[in-house]
Design a protein around this motif. Structure first.
Motif, PDB file in Angstrom:
ATOM      1  N   MET A   1     -72.076  48.980 -89.027  1.00 36.26           N
ATOM      2  CA  MET A   1     -71.440  47.927 -88.575  1.00 36.26           C
ATOM      3  C   MET A   1     -70.404  47.235 -89.722  1.00 36.26           C
ATOM      4  SD  MET A   1     -70.355  47.485 -85.701  1.00 36.26           S
ATOM      5  CE  MET A   1     -70.837  47.266 -84.299  1.00 36.26           C
ATOM      6  N   ASN A   2     -70.991  47.096 -90.873  1.00 38.32           N
ATOM      7  CA  ASN A   2     -70.459  46.012 -91.649  1.00 38.32           C
ATOM      8  C   ASN A   2     -68.730  47.009 -92.831  1.00 38.32           C
ATOM      9  OD1 ASN A   2     -71.528  43.655 -91.740  1.00 38.32           O
ATOM     10  ND2 ASN A   2     -73.154  43.923 -93.028  1.00 38.32           N
ATOM     11  N   ALA A   3     -69.545  48.203 -92.798  1.00 47.64           N
ATOM     12  CA  ALA A   3     -68.430  48.920 -93.586  1.00 47.64           C
ATOM     13  C   ALA A   3     -66.913  48.724 -92.244  1.00 47.64           C
ATOM     14  CB  ALA A   3     -68.983  50.385 -93.809  1.00 47.64           C
ATOM     15  N   SER A   4     -66.995  49.077 -91.056  1.00 47.60           N
ATOM     16  CA  SER A   4     -65.570  48.674 -90.550  1.00 47.60           C
ATOM     17  C   SER A   4     -65.219  47.226 -89.766  1.00 47.60           C
ATOM     18  CB  SER A   4     -66.724  49.350 -88.189  1.00 47.60           C
ATOM     19  OG  SER A   4     -67.200  48.846 -87.565  1.00 47.60           O
ATOM     20  N   ARG A   5     -65.784  46.071 -89.891  1.00 52.55           N
ATOM     21  CA  ARG A   5     -65.259  45.036 -89.411  1.00 52.55           C
ATOM     22  C   ARG A   5     -64.659  45.096 -91.480  1.00 52.55           C
ATOM     23  NH1 ARG A   5     -69.969  41.266 -87.413  1.00 52.55           N
ATOM     24  NH2 ARG A   5     -70.054  42.231 -84.834  1.00 52.55           N
ATOM     25  N   PHE A   6     -65.080  45.189 -92.668  1.00 52.13           N
ATOM     26  CA  PHE A   6     -64.581  44.886 -93.754  1.00 52.13           C
ATOM     27  C   PHE A   6     -63.607  46.132 -93.175  1.00 52.13           C
ATOM     28  CE2 PHE A   6     -63.755  46.815 -97.926  1.00 52.13           C
ATOM     29  CZ  PHE A   6     -63.426  45.398 -98.589  1.00 52.13           C
ATOM     30  N   THR A   7     -63.680  47.561 -92.678  1.00 48.13           N
ATOM     31  CA  THR A   7     -62.360  48.030 -92.871  1.00 48.13           C
ATOM     32  C   THR A   7     -61.416  46.855 -92.147  1.00 48.13           C
ATOM     33  OG1 THR A   7     -63.498  49.943 -93.616  1.00 48.13           O
ATOM     34  CG2 THR A   7     -60.863  50.324 -92.407  1.00 48.13           C
ATOM     35  N   LEU A   8     -61.668  47.060 -91.320  1.00 46.38           N
ATOM     36  CA  LEU A   8     -60.541  46.197 -89.827  1.00 46.38           C
ATOM     37  C   LEU A   8     -59.908  44.976 -90.484  1.00 46.38           C
ATOM     38  CD1 LEU A   8     -59.323  46.068 -87.220  1.00 46.38           C
ATOM     39  CD2 LEU A   8     -61.402  44.106 -86.584  1.00 46.38           C
ATOM     40  N   PHE A   9     -60.394  44.683 -91.620  1.00 47.79           N
ATOM     41  CA  PHE A   9     -60.354  42.863 -91.799  1.00 47.79           C
ATOM     42  C   PHE A   9     -59.537  43.281 -92.655  1.00 47.79           C
ATOM     43  CE2 PHE A   9     -60.302  39.806 -95.852  1.00 47.79           C
ATOM     44  CZ  PHE A   9     -60.142  38.803 -95.398  1.00 47.79           C
ATOM     45  N   LEU A  10     -59.564  44.447 -94.316  1.00 47.40           N
ATOM     46  CA  LEU A  10     -58.712  44.922 -94.651  1.00 47.40           C
ATOM     47  C   LEU A  10     -57.254  45.244 -94.880  1.00 47.40           C
ATOM     48  CD1 LEU A  10     -58.371  45.078 -98.251  1.00 47.40           C
ATOM     49  CD2 LEU A  10     -58.812  47.960 -97.280  1.00 47.40           C
ATOM     50  N   PHE A  11     -57.473  45.657 -93.117  1.00 50.11           N
ATOM     51  CA  PHE A  11     -56.098  46.343 -92.563  1.00 50.11           C
ATOM     52  C   PHE A  11     -55.245  45.458 -92.241  1.00 50.11           C
ATOM     53  CE2 PHE A  11     -54.063  47.295 -89.109  1.00 50.11           C
ATOM     54  CZ  PHE A  11     -53.097  48.803 -88.812  1.00 50.11           C
ATOM     55  N   LEU A  12     -55.883  44.190 -91.305  1.00 53.25           N
ATOM     56  CA  LEU A  12     -54.804  43.639 -91.386  1.00 53.25           C
ATOM     57  C   LEU A  12     -54.732  42.485 -92.454  1.00 53.25           C
ATOM     58  CD1 LEU A  12     -56.818  42.098 -88.259  1.00 53.25           C
ATOM     59  CD2 LEU A  12     -55.100  42.992 -87.818  1.00 53.25           C
ATOM     60  N   SER A  13     -55.558  42.205 -92.824  1.00 56.76           N
ATOM     61  CA  SER A  13     -54.758  41.511 -94.935  1.00 56.76           C
ATOM     62  C   SER A  13     -53.527  41.955 -95.306  1.00 56.76           C
ATOM     63  CB  SER A  13     -56.024  41.215 -95.421  1.00 56.76           C
ATOM     64  OG  SER A  13     -57.096  40.688 -95.160  1.00 56.76           O
ATOM     65  N   VAL A  14     -53.627  43.276 -95.006  1.00 57.70           N
ATOM     66  CA  VAL A  14     -51.863  44.101 -96.179  1.00 57.70           C
ATOM     67  C   VAL A  14     -51.247  43.909 -94.967  1.00 57.70           C
ATOM     68  CG1 VAL A  14     -51.413  46.379 -96.645  1.00 57.70           C
ATOM     69  CG2 VAL A  14     -53.818  45.724 -97.197  1.00 57.70           C
ATOM     70  N   MET A  15     -51.364  44.183 -94.051  1.00 62.37           N
ATOM     71  CA  MET A  15     -50.460  44.423 -92.577  1.00 62.37           C
ATOM     72  C   MET A  15     -50.068  42.843 -92.123  1.00 62.37           C
ATOM     73  SD  MET A  15     -49.818  46.913 -91.233  1.00 62.37           S
ATOM     74  CE  MET A  15     -48.794  47.010 -89.988  1.00 62.37           C
ATOM     75  N   ALA A  16     -50.768  41.759 -92.667  1.00 62.40           N
ATOM     76  CA  ALA A  16     -50.084  39.830 -92.609  1.00 62.40           C
ATOM     77  C   ALA A  16     -49.220  40.499 -94.074  1.00 62.40           C
ATOM     78  CB  ALA A  16     -51.225  39.719 -92.322  1.00 62.40           C
ATOM     79  N   THR A  17     -49.865  40.530 -94.966  1.00 60.00           N
ATOM     80  CA  THR A  17     -49.323  40.417 -96.374  1.00 60.00           C
ATOM     81  C   THR A  17     -47.895  41.453 -96.006  1.00 60.00           C
ATOM     82  OG1 THR A  17     -50.786  40.335 -97.675  1.00 60.00           O
ATOM     83  CG2 THR A  17     -49.285  40.756 -99.008  1.00 60.00           C
ATOM     84  N   ALA A  18     -47.702  42.993 -95.962  1.00 58.17           N
ATOM     85  CA  ALA A  18     -46.527  43.233 -95.654  1.00 58.17           C
ATOM     86  C   ALA A  18     -45.798  42.952 -94.866  1.00 58.17           C
ATOM     87  CB  ALA A  18     -46.872  44.597 -94.700  1.00 58.17           C
ATOM     88  N   LEU A  19     -45.733  42.856 -93.620  1.00 56.44           N
ATOM     89  CA  LEU A  19     -44.396  41.366 -92.511  1.00 56.44           C
ATOM     90  C   LEU A  19     -44.213  40.624 -93.685  1.00 56.44           C
ATOM     91  CD1 LEU A  19     -46.708  42.499 -89.200  1.00 56.44           C
ATOM     92  CD2 LEU A  19     -44.831  43.652 -90.412  1.00 56.44           C
ATOM     93  N   THR A  20     -45.492  39.666 -94.204  1.00 55.91           N
ATOM     94  CA  THR A  20     -44.605  38.186 -94.319  1.00 55.91           C
ATOM     95  C   THR A  20     -43.279  38.592 -95.726  1.00 55.91           C
ATOM     96  OG1 THR A  20     -46.446  37.349 -93.941  1.00 55.91           O
ATOM     97  CG2 THR A  20     -45.327  36.111 -95.907  1.00 55.91           C
ATOM     98  N   GLY A  21     -44.223  40.066 -96.799  1.00 57.87           N
ATOM     99  CA  GLY A  21     -42.790  39.940 -97.616  1.00 57.87           C
ATOM    100  C   GLY A  21     -41.424  40.649 -97.521  1.00 57.87           C
TER     101      GLY A  21
END
Length: 59
Positions: A1-21
């Motif tokens: 369960m921790n790996a999937s939460r980490f993956t989701l957090f990582l995905f959301l972080s990358v998307m937020a950074t890319a869209l802002t950029g």
């Protein structure tokens, strides 16, 4: 369960950074070429400063 939460957090972080950029780049192009050149210079200088601080003092 921790790996999937980490993956989701990582995905959301990358998307937020890319869209802002993309939005920032669009605003820079609207402002003009000289503003873009100055912005690139500031980013490169900031990266150089951070890398030099991470390396530590040179003998």
């Amino acid at each position: 369960m921790n790996a999937s939460r980490f993956t989701l957090f990582l995905f959301l972080s990358v998307m937020a950074t890319a869209l802002t950029g993309c939005e920032v780049i669009g605003d820079i192009f609207k402002a003009g070429a000289y503003t873009g050149i100055i912005a690139v210079f500031i980013v490169v200088a900031l990266l150089f400063f951070i890398v030099s601080k991470m390396r530590g003092p040179r003998p």
